[in-house]
Design a protein around this motif. Structure first.
Motif, mmCIF file in Angstrom:
data_model
loop_
_atom_site.group_PDB
_atom_site.id
_atom_site.type_symbol
_atom_site.label_atom_id
_atom_site.label_comp_id
_atom_site.label_asym_id
_atom_site.label_seq_id
_atom_site.Cartn_x
_atom_site.Cartn_y
_atom_site.Cartn_z
ATOM 1 N N GLY A 106 43.146 39.858 37.035
ATOM 2 C CA GLY A 106 42.876 38.440 36.843
ATOM 3 C C GLY A 106 43.888 37.495 37.447
ATOM 4 O O GLY A 106 43.637 36.288 37.522
ATOM 5 N N HIS A 107 45.039 38.010 37.916
ATOM 6 C CA HIS A 107 46.060 37.084 38.415
ATOM 7 C C HIS A 107 46.568 37.399 39.813
ATOM 8 O O HIS A 107 47.283 36.592 40.397
ATOM 9 C CB HIS A 107 47.247 37.030 37.442
ATOM 10 C CG HIS A 107 47.844 38.373 37.132
ATOM 11 N ND1 HIS A 107 48.629 39.071 38.018
ATOM 12 C CD2 HIS A 107 47.747 39.150 36.019
ATOM 13 C CE1 HIS A 107 49.007 40.210 37.474
ATOM 14 N NE2 HIS A 107 48.486 40.294 36.276
ATOM 15 N N CYS A 108 46.242 38.556 40.386
ATOM 16 C CA CYS A 108 46.705 38.851 41.745
ATOM 17 C C CYS A 108 45.875 38.042 42.751
ATOM 18 O O CYS A 108 44.867 37.425 42.405
ATOM 19 C CB CYS A 108 46.602 40.341 42.050
ATOM 20 S SG CYS A 108 44.917 40.966 42.265
ATOM 21 N N ARG A 112 42.025 36.468 42.293
ATOM 22 C CA ARG A 112 41.818 35.020 42.353
ATOM 23 C C ARG A 112 40.846 34.632 43.458
ATOM 24 O O ARG A 112 40.345 33.505 43.483
ATOM 25 C CB ARG A 112 43.156 34.300 42.571
ATOM 26 C CG ARG A 112 44.132 34.433 41.420
ATOM 27 C CD ARG A 112 45.236 33.386 41.519
ATOM 28 N NE ARG A 112 45.883 33.371 42.827
ATOM 29 C CZ ARG A 112 46.935 34.103 43.162
ATOM 30 N NH1 ARG A 112 47.467 34.925 42.266
ATOM 31 N NH2 ARG A 112 47.467 34.014 44.375
ATOM 32 N N SER A 113 40.583 35.563 44.378
ATOM 33 C CA SER A 113 39.693 35.267 45.496
ATOM 34 C C SER A 113 38.246 35.589 45.143
ATOM 35 O O SER A 113 37.960 36.583 44.466
ATOM 36 C CB SER A 113 40.107 36.093 46.719
ATOM 37 O OG SER A 113 39.158 35.975 47.756
ATOM 38 N N CYS A 119 41.565 44.728 43.390
ATOM 39 C CA CYS A 119 42.681 44.260 42.571
ATOM 40 C C CYS A 119 43.940 44.921 43.103
ATOM 41 O O CYS A 119 43.975 46.139 43.297
ATOM 42 C CB CYS A 119 42.454 44.628 41.107
ATOM 43 S SG CYS A 119 43.836 44.190 40.003
ATOM 44 N N GLU A 120 44.966 44.125 43.356
ATOM 45 C CA GLU A 120 46.196 44.668 43.915
ATOM 46 C C GLU A 120 46.932 45.568 42.930
ATOM 47 O O GLU A 120 47.636 46.497 43.327
ATOM 48 C CB GLU A 120 47.103 43.521 44.370
ATOM 49 C CG GLU A 120 46.518 42.715 45.525
ATOM 50 C CD GLU A 120 47.352 41.503 45.879
ATOM 51 O OE1 GLU A 120 48.385 41.285 45.207
ATOM 52 O OE2 GLU A 120 46.962 40.762 46.792
ATOM 53 N N GLU A 121 46.773 45.319 41.649
ATOM 54 C CA GLU A 121 47.481 46.111 40.644
ATOM 55 C C GLU A 121 46.732 47.390 40.284
ATOM 56 O O GLU A 121 47.351 48.405 39.969
ATOM 57 C CB GLU A 121 47.714 45.277 39.378
ATOM 58 C CG GLU A 121 48.721 44.154 39.565
ATOM 59 C CD GLU A 121 49.209 43.598 38.241
ATOM 60 O OE1 GLU A 121 49.109 44.308 37.216
ATOM 61 O OE2 GLU A 121 49.691 42.444 38.234
ATOM 62 N N ALA A 164 42.769 45.815 31.515
ATOM 63 C CA ALA A 164 42.182 45.279 32.745
ATOM 64 C C ALA A 164 41.006 46.115 33.214
ATOM 65 O O ALA A 164 40.284 45.718 34.128
ATOM 66 C CB ALA A 164 43.239 45.211 33.848
ATOM 67 N N GLN A 165 40.806 47.280 32.595
ATOM 68 C CA GLN A 165 39.704 48.167 32.946
ATOM 69 C C GLN A 165 38.704 48.310 31.797
ATOM 70 O O GLN A 165 37.987 49.299 31.711
ATOM 71 C CB GLN A 165 40.253 49.545 33.327
ATOM 72 C CG GLN A 165 41.092 49.521 34.590
ATOM 73 C CD GLN A 165 41.673 50.883 34.922
ATOM 74 O OE1 GLN A 165 42.845 51.147 34.671
ATOM 75 N NE2 GLN A 165 40.860 51.755 35.496
ATOM 76 N N VAL A 166 38.634 47.289 30.965
ATOM 77 C CA VAL A 166 37.719 47.309 29.823
ATOM 78 C C VAL A 166 36.859 46.044 29.845
ATOM 79 O O VAL A 166 37.379 44.931 29.894
ATOM 80 C CB VAL A 166 38.497 47.388 28.484
ATOM 81 C CG1 VAL A 166 37.521 47.429 27.309
ATOM 82 C CG2 VAL A 166 39.402 48.618 28.464
#
Length: 389
Positions: A106-108, A112-113, A119-121, A164-166
């Motif tokens: 949600g923040h990388c 954001r794009s 997702c970078e993380e 982040a995976q739920v």
């Protein structure tokens, strides 16, 4: 292990059943394992239903892809939140959820794009077997660590997943069906609607009519494509395919010329969109060649897990105007966009149950793998012991 809506087992180590893979290609063993409580940013989920995906099969079969064992596979499932680690504020015990392999922090910059669902993380890595929180596992057996898979490990009555995976979903949606949205259905439908953005009245060719290929067909139906061609060397799949909107079915073995030439003849120069759902570099090339010059788009959906990973491609072909791209999880941002598919299913705008060919108890997981490997099932849903659903 009983679970109530208040998460009465929170903070405790849970002993439960899991299907443990002790080595590549070896049968799964149902074991009593221990599942540690979630750490900060993690969620412990009671899995109620899980399915076998071809990715599970491929990685389990190929030692080079996964180097560490024992391991708990599984990444297409649904369940109920049992307990939460610190800092998880958007979920609570009792929530109905779908764990996903494609995370969304949600923040990388990617999250954001609006142009990607990467997702970078949370980079998808089938070989990874540790939680990113502390580089350890939450599973153990007789004191020995058991490694995770795709960050989900759903072949267990309880699993621990990073929040982040739920994905929180509508509690009225049946878990025994929407579990398929955790991978195959979302991947296929999203490849059409999110990645290719197929327009109404377009022509589409789908290479490979397994569950993902049929999900592509479903996406094409939703998009309003006028011609949807299914290509497979197993004619048994054509009957099911037509239920998902295929307008024509082609078996390459029935023709004395390359199937891309057949498609060109039937579509006045090629289809607008093609989708490769096999995971074979030769089929990827054929799918690309099946597209119309000038505007055709070919989407690679399947993953080639063989050692032959090179595509033969002349850069001059780019001047012919075709586009070649890939997709992961159908382009869906899991946590923020997957609920859209659940809503479509609940409104009967999305076919999911039609992909379920078998239902088995979780304890018969080896039979579920056999059915998929032998090509006798699309999706086999396994219900966990005492799931209550």
């Amino acid at each position: 292990m009983e679970l109530n809506r208040m998460g009465s087992t929170a903070g405790q180590v849970i002993t439960c059943k899991a299907a443990v893979a002790w080595a590549p290609k070896q049968p799964f063993v149902i074991e009593d394992i221990q599942v540690a409580p979630p750490l900060a940013s993690e969620v412990r989920i009671k899995i109620t239903h899980t399915s076998v995906c071809h990715t599970d099969v491929s990685v389990w079969q190929i030692k080079e892809l996964v180097h560490v064992f024992p391991r708990i596979f599984g990444h297409e499932a649904a369940g109920i939140v049992e307990s939460l680690g610190e800092s998880v504020t958007d979920l609570q015990a009792g929530d109905h959820v779908i764990p996903i392999f494609q995370g969304e922090c949600g923040h990388c910059s990617c999250c954001r794009s609006s142009k990607t669902n990467l997702c970078e993380e949370f980079v998808v890595n089938p070989a990874e077997g540790l939680m990113m929180t502390d580089r350890k596992t939450r599973f153990s057996i007789r004191g020995q660590p058991i490694f995770h898979f795709m960050g989900t490990s759903t072949f267990s009555e309880f699993t621990v997943v990073h929040h982040a995976q739920v994905v929180k979903v509508d509690p009225s949606a049946p878990l025994h069906s929407i579990c398929l949205l955790g991978c195959g259905v979302a991947t296929g439908v999203g490849a059409v609607l999110k990645t290719a953005k197929v327009e109404a009245e377009s022509s589409v060719a789908i290479f490979g009519l397994g569950a993902v290929g049929l999900a592509v067909a479903e996406g094409a139906r939703i998009a309003g494509a006028s011609k949807v061609i299914g290509v497979d060397i197993n004619p048994k799949k054509f009957i099911k395919g037509k239920l998902f909107g295929l307008t024509e079915c082609l078996n390459p073995l029935d023709y004395g010329q390359p199937i891309q030439q057949v498609i060109h003849q039937k579509t006045d120069g090629g289809v607008d969109y093609s989708f490769e759902c096999v995971g074979n570099v030769d089929v990827m090339r054929t799918a690309y060649d099946s597209c119309h010059k000038g505007w055709g788009v070919s989407v690679v959906v399947g993953v080639d897990t063989s050692s032959r990973r090179l595509l033969e491609f002349n850069p001059l072909e780019l001047f012919e105007g075709r586009t070649w791209t890939g997709t992961i999880f159908g382009g869906f941002k899991g946590r923020s966009q997957l609920p859209e598919l659940v809503d479509k299913y609940m409104k009967k705008e999305l076919q999911v149950d039609e992909m379920i060919t078998h239902r088995l108890p979780f304890l018969e997981i080896n039979e579920a793998f056999k059915l998929l490997i032998e090509g006798n099932s699309l999706r086999c849903i396994m219900h966990m012991p005492n799931s209550g659903y």
